[in-house]
Structure formats: structure tokens, C-alpha cells
Design an enzyme around this catalytic site. Structure first.
Site, PDB file in Angstrom:
ATOM      1  N   TYR A   1     -14.290  -3.947   9.241  1.00  0.00           N
ATOM      2  CA  TYR A   1     -12.963  -3.322   9.371  1.00  0.00           C
ATOM      3  C   TYR A   1     -12.323  -3.669  10.721  1.00  0.00           C
ATOM      4  O   TYR A   1     -11.165  -4.082  10.797  1.00  0.00           O
ATOM      5  CB  TYR A   1     -13.114  -1.808   9.206  1.00  0.00           C
ATOM      6  CG  TYR A   1     -11.815  -1.051   9.250  1.00  0.00           C
ATOM      7  CD1 TYR A   1     -11.004  -0.958   8.124  1.00  0.00           C
ATOM      8  CD2 TYR A   1     -11.379  -0.423  10.424  1.00  0.00           C
ATOM      9  CE1 TYR A   1      -9.808  -0.257   8.161  1.00  0.00           C
ATOM     10  CE2 TYR A   1     -10.190   0.277  10.470  1.00  0.00           C
ATOM     11  CZ  TYR A   1      -9.407   0.356   9.339  1.00  0.00           C
ATOM     12  OH  TYR A   1      -8.219   1.043   9.377  1.00  0.00           O
TER      13      TYR A   1
ATOM     14  N   ASN B   1       1.038  -2.847   5.196  1.00  0.00           N
ATOM     15  CA  ASN B   1       0.210  -1.658   5.417  1.00  0.00           C
ATOM     16  C   ASN B   1      -1.034  -1.579   4.531  1.00  0.00           C
ATOM     17  O   ASN B   1      -1.987  -0.875   4.853  1.00  0.00           O
ATOM     18  CB  ASN B   1       1.118  -0.430   5.190  1.00  0.00           C
ATOM     19  CG  ASN B   1       0.358   0.855   4.959  1.00  0.00           C
ATOM     20  OD1 ASN B   1      -0.088   1.491   5.906  1.00  0.00           O
ATOM     21  ND2 ASN B   1       0.196   1.261   3.702  1.00  0.00           N
TER      22      ASN B   1
ATOM     23  N   LYS C   1      -8.803  -5.747  11.700  1.00  0.00           N
ATOM     24  CA  LYS C   1      -7.687  -5.138  12.423  1.00  0.00           C
ATOM     25  C   LYS C   1      -7.396  -5.894  13.719  1.00  0.00           C
ATOM     26  O   LYS C   1      -6.238  -6.069  14.104  1.00  0.00           O
ATOM     27  CB  LYS C   1      -7.975  -3.655  12.677  1.00  0.00           C
ATOM     28  CG  LYS C   1      -8.028  -2.834  11.381  1.00  0.00           C
ATOM     29  CD  LYS C   1      -6.728  -2.953  10.593  1.00  0.00           C
ATOM     30  CE  LYS C   1      -6.692  -2.095   9.352  1.00  0.00           C
ATOM     31  NZ  LYS C   1      -5.398  -2.136   8.660  1.00  0.00           N
TER      32      LYS C   1
ATOM     33  N   SER D   1      -5.117  -1.125  13.720  1.00  0.00           N
ATOM     34  CA  SER D   1      -5.903   0.097  13.941  1.00  0.00           C
ATOM     35  C   SER D   1      -6.483   0.091  15.347  1.00  0.00           C
ATOM     36  O   SER D   1      -6.741  -0.978  15.915  1.00  0.00           O
ATOM     37  CB  SER D   1      -7.058   0.165  12.944  1.00  0.00           C
ATOM     38  OG  SER D   1      -7.955   1.209  13.291  1.00  0.00           O
TER      39      SER D   1
ATOM     40  N   GLY E   1       0.842  -1.201   0.000  1.00  0.00           N
ATOM     41  CA  GLY E   1       0.000   0.000   0.000  1.00  0.00           C
ATOM     42  C   GLY E   1       0.874   1.247   0.000  1.00  0.00           C
ATOM     43  O   GLY E   1       0.519   2.271   0.570  1.00  0.00           O
TER      44      GLY E   1
END
Ligand code: NDP
Length: 270
Positions: free
Chosen positions: A155, A90, A159, A142, A12
Site C-alpha cells: 500500500y 481516488n 501511495k 496517503s 472510486g
């Protein structure tokens, strides 16, 4: 020059946090392979580093698919001759969606781009590092992997999975000389956030350092984690969040003095 002669992959790496990490590592002497699903972005990021007289190579790959990850490692082999010192895992996508409305397609898309891609890249890198005697892996998680934030089912789960994979990798790969840590960023301003002013204000009220993070805050921590200074660190999840996770609900001093906090009967002594 903390990373002189090191071979590093940043996934990324075409924009945002990954691009800044690539820039920082190259400035410290590493040769970085910037892998991104958007090849034009990866080329642009590599050109910027090259123009500063440092070494970066772009690579186009969808890392959420085994063939894409394999392509990146073939490219890395051509660049680094079979060596790999550092992986910054990432690549990922953002997603919001209420639990009751989350579609299977969205669930699967977020898992593939965030968690499957992290697994495929970490496993591929660890195999090269194990054969070469060691290395450093930093997985980007995260704060959403630690808190039950609204709308973060897919999400947040990816994480949290990345944080747990970090601990398991640290246990299994430590004896092979591979240190694995994660960074859990809080809200980072990468210049492309779509937050409204009300959402921004409410976030800032809960961040003790009273600002959003910058990509350079995450890059600085990543640099520390792959440097000699962090030689005895593995299995950790490092929050880079201005204190957001530590704080929970924050009241200002004025608000606090209006809260009745001492409810003990004053007639009773200690
Ligand atoms: P950006 O969207 O700016 O950059 C991520 C890059 O990764 C994009 O170019 C994206 O392409 C690419 N990418 C996504 N999926 C894949 C894939 N399967 N294969 C290859 N490349 C892929 O994100 P940020 O810099 O903001 O975030 C970077 C990481 O940090 C992410 O893992 C994110 O979850 C995490 N993070 C970010 C926070 C923030 O506030 N910014 C907070 C907490 C964590 P495309 O755009 O086309 O999908």
C-alpha cells in the site's frame, strides 16, 4: 457555486471519500461522473446527488485494467461531449501485510488497484485535457506513502508512487495548462474502518488535532485544489491528516516534564 458548468470525473466515487467529493462538487455546480468497480454503489451515489437536484452519472468500471479505464473515458465522452475539466483520481484499496509474508498475488493486486489505476486514469484524463487546453487533476495518495508504517509495503509503495507521479505529471503537463496535485490523507473515518479500540487510541495519541479526519475534510481540500483559488498550485502533496505527519512521536506535557531534556553540564556557560 465554485464549479458551475465543470465536467468532473471522480474515481472510486461509489462510497467513502470519493462519494463525498462527488457530492460536494455536484453541490458546487459540476456534472460528476462517478466511476466505481461496484456499479450498484455508483448508481446509489449518483441517485443521491440527483435527488438533491444536482448532476451525477454513474459508471461501472474496473479502473486497474486498461479496458476498464477505456470504458470510463468512453462513458465520459458521451456525458461531457469530449470535454473534461477535473479528474479526482481516488479509487484504491486498503491493504496490510508484513513484508516477509506478502504474497506476489497481493503485491500485484494492490499495485493494480492503486497505482496502475491511478496511472491509467491520469493519462487518459490528461490526454483529453491537453487537447482541450487544460484542466485540474488531484491524485489521492496517503500519509502511508510518506512514512514507513508497519505492514504497509504494498500500500505504502503505491501511495509513494502516486505522490511521485504527481510531481512528474506537474512538470510535464504544466506547459499544457494542466495542474496536478495530490492529497495525502491521514486516517479518515469513513464509517467502515475495522480498527480496534487500542489501535484507535494509539492513532489519536499521535494526531495533534485529536480526532480522525472526515471525508468532508478531504472533499474540502479537493474543492480548493480544483478551484480558481488554487490557480498557481501544482506538483504539491497536501497532507490532510490533523498534523499526524508533522508530529511523529507526541508526548503529553506531563510526560515531557519527566523527560530529562537539558543534558548540558550546568557549570559551562554560553
Ligand atoms: P473506500 O473503499 O470507501 O472507497 C473506494 C472505492 O473505490 C470503493 O468503492 C472501491 O471498490 C473502489 N475501487 C477500488 N479499486 C477500484 C478499481 N480498480 N476500479 C474502480 N473502483 C475501485 O475507500 P476510502 O474512501 O477510504 O479511500 C479512498 C481513497 O483514499 C483510496 O485511494 C485510499 O487509499 C485513500 N486513503 C484513505 C484513507 C482512509 O483512512 N480512509 C487514508 C489515506 C488514503 P471496492 O471496495 O469493491 O474495492
Amino acid at each position: 457555486m465554485k464549479l458551475e458548468g465543470k465536467a468532473a470525473i471522480v474515481t472510486g466515487g461509489g462510497r467513502g471519500i470519493g462519494r463525498e467529493i462527488g457530492r460536494r462538487f455536484a453541490a458546487e455546480g459540476a456534472h460528476v461522473l462517478l466511476a466505481d468497480v461496484d456499479g450498484e454503489r455508483a448508481r446509489d451515489a449518483a441517485d443521491e446527488i440527483g435527488a438533491a437536484g444536482e448532476r451525477a452519472t454513474p459508471c461501472t468500471a474496473d479502473l486497474g485494467r486498461p479496458e476498464g479505464a477505456a470504458r470510463m473515458f468512453t462513458h465520459a465522452e458521451e456525458c461531457f461531449g469530449g470535454r473534461l475539466d477535473i479528474l479526482i483520481n481516488n479509487a484504491g484499496i486498503a491493504h496490510h501485510g508484513a513484508f516477509l509474508e506478502l504474497s506476489f498475488e497481493d503485491w500485484e493486486r494492490v499495485l493494480r488497484n492503486n497505482l496502475t489505476s491511478a496511472f491509467l486514469c491520469a493519462q487518459g484524463a490528461a490526454r483529453i485535457m491537453a487537447a482541450g487546453g487544460g484542466g485540474r487533476i488531484v491524485n489521492i495518495g496517503s500519509i502511508s506513502g510518506q512514512r514507513g508504517s508497519y505492514g504497509r509495503t504494498a500500500y505504502g509503495v503505491t501511495k509513494a508512487g502516486i505522490h511521485q507521479m504527481t510531481r512528474i505529471m506537474a512538470v510535464e503537463l504544466g506547459p499544457r495548462g494542466i495542474a496536478v496535485n495530490a492529497i495525502a490523507p491521514g486516517p479518515i473515518d469513513t464509517g467502515i474502518t475495522s480498527m480496534g479500540p487500542d489501535q484507535e487510541r494509539r492513532y489519536l495519541e499521535r494526531i495533534p488535532l485529536e480526532r480522525f479526519g472526515h471525508a468532508r475534510d478531504v472533499a474540502g481540500t479537493a474543492l480548493f485544489l480544483v478551484s480558481d483559488e488554487a490557480a498557481y498550485l501544482t506538483g504539491s502533496v497536501v497532507n490532510v491528516d490533523g498534523g499526524f505527519d508533522a508530529a511523529g512521536l507526541i508526548f503529553s506535557y506531563t510526560e515531557l516534564t519527566t523527560v530529562k531534556s537539558d543534558v548540558r553540564d550546568p557549570s559551562k556557560s554560553d
